[in-house]
Design a protein around this motif. Structure first.
Motif, short mmCIF file in Angstrom:
data_model
loop_
_atom_site.label_atom_id
_atom_site.label_comp_id
_atom_site.label_asym_id
_atom_site.label_seq_id
_atom_site.Cartn_x
_atom_site.Cartn_y
_atom_site.Cartn_z
N LYS A 121 3.93 -6.46 9.82
CA LYS A 121 4.93 -5.57 10.41
C LYS A 121 5.98 -5.16 9.38
CE LYS A 121 2.98 -6.02 14.40
NZ LYS A 121 2.05 -4.93 14.82
N LYS A 122 6.26 -6.02 8.42
CA LYS A 122 7.28 -5.74 7.42
C LYS A 122 6.84 -4.59 6.51
CE LYS A 122 9.28 -9.31 5.61
NZ LYS A 122 9.53 -10.54 4.80
N LYS A 123 7.78 -3.70 6.19
CA LYS A 123 7.47 -2.59 5.29
C LYS A 123 7.24 -3.08 3.87
CE LYS A 123 7.84 1.37 5.88
NZ LYS A 123 6.77 2.39 6.03
N ALA A 124 6.45 -2.35 3.11
CA ALA A 124 6.05 -2.77 1.76
C ALA A 124 7.24 -2.98 0.84
CB ALA A 124 5.10 -1.73 1.15
N GLU A 125 8.20 -2.05 0.86
CA GLU A 125 9.32 -2.17 -0.07
C GLU A 125 10.17 -3.41 0.23
OE1 GLU A 125 10.21 1.31 2.81
OE2 GLU A 125 8.49 0.43 1.77
N TYR B 286 0.75 -4.91 3.34
CA TYR B 286 1.94 -4.24 3.84
C TYR B 286 1.82 -2.72 3.71
CZ TYR B 286 3.83 -8.95 3.13
OH TYR B 286 4.03 -10.31 3.15
N ARG B 287 2.30 -2.02 4.74
CA ARG B 287 2.30 -0.56 4.74
C ARG B 287 3.52 -0.05 3.99
NH1 ARG B 287 0.41 3.35 8.57
NH2 ARG B 287 -0.24 1.62 9.91
N CYS C 236 0.82 -1.21 0.00
CA CYS C 236 0.00 0.00 0.00
C CYS C 236 0.86 1.26 0.00
CB CYS C 236 -0.92 0.01 1.23
SG CYS C 236 -2.08 -1.38 1.26
N CYS C 237 0.42 2.24 -0.76
CA CYS C 237 1.12 3.51 -0.92
C CYS C 237 0.10 4.64 -0.79
CB CYS C 237 1.79 3.54 -2.30
SG CYS C 237 2.79 5.01 -2.64
N TYR C 238 0.56 5.80 -0.33
CA TYR C 238 -0.30 6.99 -0.36
C TYR C 238 -0.68 7.26 -1.82
CZ TYR C 238 3.17 9.49 -2.88
OH TYR C 238 4.01 9.86 -3.89
N GLY C 239 -1.66 8.10 -2.05
CA GLY C 239 -2.03 8.47 -3.42
C GLY C 239 -3.44 9.02 -3.45
N ASN C 240 -4.39 8.14 -3.78
CA ASN C 240 -5.79 8.58 -3.77
C ASN C 240 -6.19 9.13 -2.41
OD1 ASN C 240 -6.59 7.98 -6.46
ND2 ASN C 240 -6.69 5.80 -5.94
N THR C 241 -5.58 8.58 -1.36
CA THR C 241 -5.85 9.00 0.01
C THR C 241 -4.61 8.68 0.84
OG1 THR C 241 -7.43 8.76 1.86
CG2 THR C 241 -6.95 6.78 0.56
#
Length: 309
Positions: free
Chosen positions: A102-106, A63-64, A34-39
């Motif tokens: 818990k793991k980051k998206a990248e 994943y965040r 998940c990434c910022y963008g639309n919201t």
């Protein structure tokens, strides 16, 4: 079985794309980043979990990712998709963010690709920030990908958020520049103008929503705000992100494409974030991408219907 990672900024059209992938028996979704963008990224996480719940697939890891662009001023699509990305329709029974990994998206992208080297298709329907960070951390990542499908950019300098810029690329031009420069795997792009030319009549939505399944009712509800906005603007039904997903799912979906080297303008007063097509081969790039031109719209309709059955 196609192994897919989906990078989203959900967004109603992202939700539709996710549902298309989950409905296909020949697709295994390894994870959703998940990434910022639309919201905001927090809303994106909540929205993805809502989609997974209605599809009975909360087993898929979420994943965040990045909450802002690499350099650019952060923008959003609050006016079109509502402040929460899903038309501001409340859901008191939405899953909690405790389900987010818990793991980051990248890092998740890197690990999932390393674990399935040569097999993973990455479908990117958000600003490309997560992908840019991932390749910075793991420069060999693109060589291990089977393919990359992107919804973003433009081919005729027609913008939808600036004069010459498409939303996902304008959100983070530096990320888009880096991804198109460093991801040398087979790359397919569904641009803004392409989706406009292949949009569907609103009568299709009437047929779609008449199915009255839990999934179709969910899409009807979260898309009311954006449908109203689109109709006010005189547009047809254009689930932008779903085109990139359809192409990733079914190789026969694309009936005509154009192969060309591309880059992204970073400095223009009016053109920052605009995708540039190098027909004159001035960039001397070895890597080219496939720009989607025409697709099988009957197949697309069938995939959309299957997504909400």
């Amino acid at each position: 079985m196609k192994k897919i990672i989906i990078d989203v900024d959900a967004g109603v059209d992202d939700a539709i794309a996710i549902m298309m992938a989950l409905a296909n028996p020949d697709v295994e979704v390894l994870g959703i980043t998940c990434c910022y963008g639309n919201t905001s990224v927090e809303n994106v996480l909540r929205n993805v979990l809502r989609v997974l719940k209605v599809c009975n697939r909360l087993d898929i890891p979420v994943y965040r990712g990045c909450s802002k662009s690499l350099v650019a001023r952060t923008i959003n699509a609050n006016d079109f998709f509502g402040t929460d990305g899903f038309g501001d329709v409340p859901d008191p029974h939405a899953p909690g963010l405790d389900l987010v990994q818990k793991k980051k998206a990248e890092l998740a992208i890197i690990d999932l690709v390393n674990e399935n080297a040569g097999e993973v298709i990455l479908v990117a329907t958000a600003p490309l920030t997560n992908l840019a960070v991932a390749v910075q951390l793991e420069p060999s990542l693109p060589k291990k990908l089977k393919a990359l499908y992107i919804m973003g950019g433009n081919i005729e300098s027609r913008g939808n958020v600036t004069i010459c810029g498409e939303f996902n690329f304008v959100c983070d031009p530096e990320a888009a520049y880096n991804v198109l420069d460093r991801y040398t795997c087979p790359t397919y792009i569904a641009t803004w103008e392409f989706t406009c030319r292949n949009s569907l009549p609103w009568s299709f939505c009437d047929t779609w929503f008449c199915l009255h399944t839990e999934k179709s009712d969910f899409v009807e509800k979260i898309s009311r705000h954006s449908r109203k906005k689109a109709k006010e603007q005189g547009n047809l039904f254009d689930p932008c992100d779903a085109y990139a997903m359809a192409a990733a799912i079914d190789d026969a979906f694309i009936t005509e494409s154009e192969e060309v080297a591309v880059t992204v303008e970073l400095e223009g007063m009016y053109t920052r974030g605009m995708m540039v097509l190098d027909y004159m081969e001035k960039l001397k790039k070895v890597h080219t991408v496939f720009i989607m031109k025409k697709v099988d719209l009957e197949k697309f309709k069938e995939m959309l219907i299957n997504a909400v059955k």
